[in-house]
Design an enzyme around this catalytic site. Structure first.
Site, PDB file in Angstrom:
ATOM      1  CB  SER A 146     -23.529 -23.310 -87.732  1.00 37.97           C
ATOM      2  OG  SER A 146     -24.144 -24.205 -88.582  1.00 37.97           O
TER       3      SER A 146
ATOM      4  CG  ASP B 102     -22.600 -30.568 -85.043  1.00 41.49           C
ATOM      5  OD1 ASP B 102     -23.669 -30.610 -85.674  1.00 41.49           O
ATOM      6  OD2 ASP B 102     -22.039 -29.503 -84.720  1.00 41.49           O
TER       7      ASP B 102
ATOM      8  CG  HIS C 245     -25.441 -27.475 -85.019  1.00 45.53           C
ATOM      9  ND1 HIS C 245     -24.289 -27.810 -85.697  1.00 45.53           N
ATOM     10  CD2 HIS C 245     -25.822 -26.273 -85.528  1.00 45.53           C
ATOM     11  CE1 HIS C 245     -24.000 -26.873 -86.583  1.00 45.53           C
ATOM     12  NE2 HIS C 245     -24.912 -25.923 -86.489  1.00 45.53           N
TER      13      HIS C 245
END
Length: 533
Positions: free
Chosen positions: A248, A476, A503
């Site tokens: 991320s 995602d 995610h």
């Protein structure tokens, strides 16, 4: 809601709050800080910071040559599930301002899982955020890494970036009572007076952080300084090169480390990529589109389950959802906790659950409770995202998240752009639409931030970088698949596709994915071209 991170830890990726729309727009990058309106869209701006050397002499040498005093993790990570006989914790000292190395310093908390066999190097990890603790991430995943081949040969290290978690000083700007007060209020008034009130609140956050942390520290919280901290960590670990695993927002750290220190990267995996070159407005819209897609996938599953509060027709699920949660505006649902469940917390709870299918059950149960006027499960999901424990104490994640993203790129300050964005977000993510749209949008905290940005959106250029890997998930909700494609092109990296609605995906048990990534980390064999899992 960028996440701030992965589903295993409180999710805080990168939130851009457009309160006039009642939305938490997940992001994972940090393209927001204070510039004029013409800065929006400057995605080709070159990097602000030049490459710095790794000195063996001179004023930075004492940082690079320090050695970590390793000890027990009992105090730093008391609640983790990790093998104590292989786990160590310690601290690394870094200058707050690298241009003033004789000035104030920060102390970074570090967790190390030692290799089971002869160590051949170090794998530095970052779970995302900004603002999420890498020590907590390692404390929660060290037992898993200890069972993996990666943990046989590599020391696996996590750290709390400057201002985060157990690093000192840690960013804490608002009291627990202030956080509760903001969450309890419905920020849905888009009249001129309502927009002014929202912006007054957002401006106050920066002033509170300035008073609590000081101007110099706030000015050096961004990714630009964190990448140099990683290089100091590399030196303190006695390594010529590092292996890196970022999730991320951690992919933004990884990409910019590769750009500044390309020859110090042996191997790098970036999963759930942030596109460092993206326009901030486009980024927010894409992320909201991703969350609506994830909501639709959740709803399609929910309507097949007995007692789903969204009915039996997936085509009407969004309609039924907004009817249910909009009823909370001005009338919080009852909870065992005296706070009750506000409309904003219901939206936050929903976003939290959309990060991974493993959380869908809790959202399904929470929505069913709402039909009976109860909000306990939804409030717990919202608290998980917000970093509030059962005693009412908040962690530092949200304050650090805001402070970091506000120096990581240009703020959106142009009034016409804010108004168009408000309308576009309601269109692309209707499940988050509070129904109070007026064509007016409020500027967030970064538009009023008291220090300027230290980075600008730009395409990454990393000559001399070894072959790296980018993992991108098709659905995602927080970091769009296209962002991974773009980052892979910028880094000339091997792109791996994971099909799913979640995610991030690597090292979560899928052998189609984990096997090739493990081989890459151990012997530098890249995954096959076009690998899809």
């Amino acid at each position: 809601m960028t996440t701030r991170s992965r589903a295993r830890v409180p999710l805080v990726l990168a939130v851009v709050v457009v309160v006039g729309a009642g939305l938490l727009a997940a992001c994972s990058s940090s393209h927001v800080a204070r510039l004029g309106p013409d800065a929006v869209g400057s995605s080709t701006t070159s990097s602000v910071s030049a490459t710095r050397p790794s000195p063996t002499s001179g004023p930075l040498a004492r940082f690079y040559t320090q050695r970590i005093a390793w000890g027990s993790c009992a105090e730093m990570a008391p609640d983790g599930d990790y093998p104590p006989d292989r786990s160590d914790c310690g601290r690394v000292t870094v200058p707050i301002d690298y241009n003033r190395p004789d000035g104030a310093t920060a102390s970074l908390a570090v967790f190390r899982l030692r290799a089971a066999k002869q160590s051949t190097g170090v794998l530095v990890t970052n779970p995302g955020g900004p603002g999420v603790s890498g020590v907590d991430y390692m404390a929660g995943t060290a037992a898993q890494f200890a069972r993996e081949p990666v943990g046989d040969s590599l020391d696996v290290v996590g750290f709390d970036p400057r201002g985060v978690g157990r690093s000192t000083p840690a960013v804490r700007c608002r009291t627990d009572a202030q956080r509760d007060e903001v969450r309890a209020k419905d920020w849905v008034d888009t009249s001129p007076a309502g927009i002014a009130a929202t912006e007054q609140r957002n401006a106050a956050v920066g002033q509170e952080c300035l008073a609590a942390m000081g101007r110099d520290f706030l000015a050096h919280l961004g990714t630009s300084d964190v990448v140099d901290d990683i290089d100091v960590l590399r030196g303190a670990l006695g390594q010529q090169q590092v292996n890196y695993l970022g999730y991320s927002y951690g992919t933004l750290i990884g990409a910019r480390y590769a750009e500044r220190h390309p020859t110090r990267v042996r191997a790098m995996i970036n999963d759930g990529a942030v596109d460092p070159s993206t326009d901030p407005v486009d980024d927010i819209v894409a992320q909201n589109t991703g969350f609506q897609r994830a909501f639709d996938d959740f709803a399609a599953d929910c309507v097949t389950q007995r007692g789903c509060a969204l009915g039996t027709d997936p085509a009407r699920a969004t309609e039924r959802y907004v009817t249910l949660v909009r009823s909370l505006i001005g009338r919080p649902a009852s909870t065992r906790d005296p706070r009750g469940l506000s409309y904003g917390d219901a939206i936050t709870a929903t976003g939290q659950a959309l990060y991974a299918p493993s959380l869908w059950k809790y959202l399904r149960d929470g929505l069913a409770e709402l039909t009976d006027g109860r909000g306990d499960t939804m409030l717990r999901l919202a608290d998980l995202y917000e970093g509030r424990d059962r005693s009412g104490r908040y962690d530092t994640t949200a304050d650090a998240f805001t402070a970091i993203r506000c120096v990581d790129g240009p703020a959106i300050t142009d009034r016409a752009t804010l108004d168009r964005l408000d309308t576009e977000l309601r269109r692309t993510a209707p499940f988050r639409d509070d129904g109070r749209g007026s064509g007016r949008g409020a500027a967030d905290e970064c538009a009023f931030w008291p220090v300027p940005p230290t980075s600008q959106p730009h395409r990454i250029s990393a000559p001399g970088l070894a072959t790296t890997v980018v993992v991108s998930t098709t659905d995602d909700p927080a970091t769009p698949y296209a962002a991974g494609v773009s980052l892979a092109r910028q880094l000339n990296a091997r792109l791996v596709t994971f099909r799913g609605t979640q995610h991030t995906a690597s090292f979560e048990g899928d052998q189609c994915l984990d096997g090739p990534l493990t081989r890459y980390l151990l012997d530098l064999t890249p995954p096959a071209e076009g690998l899809t899992c």
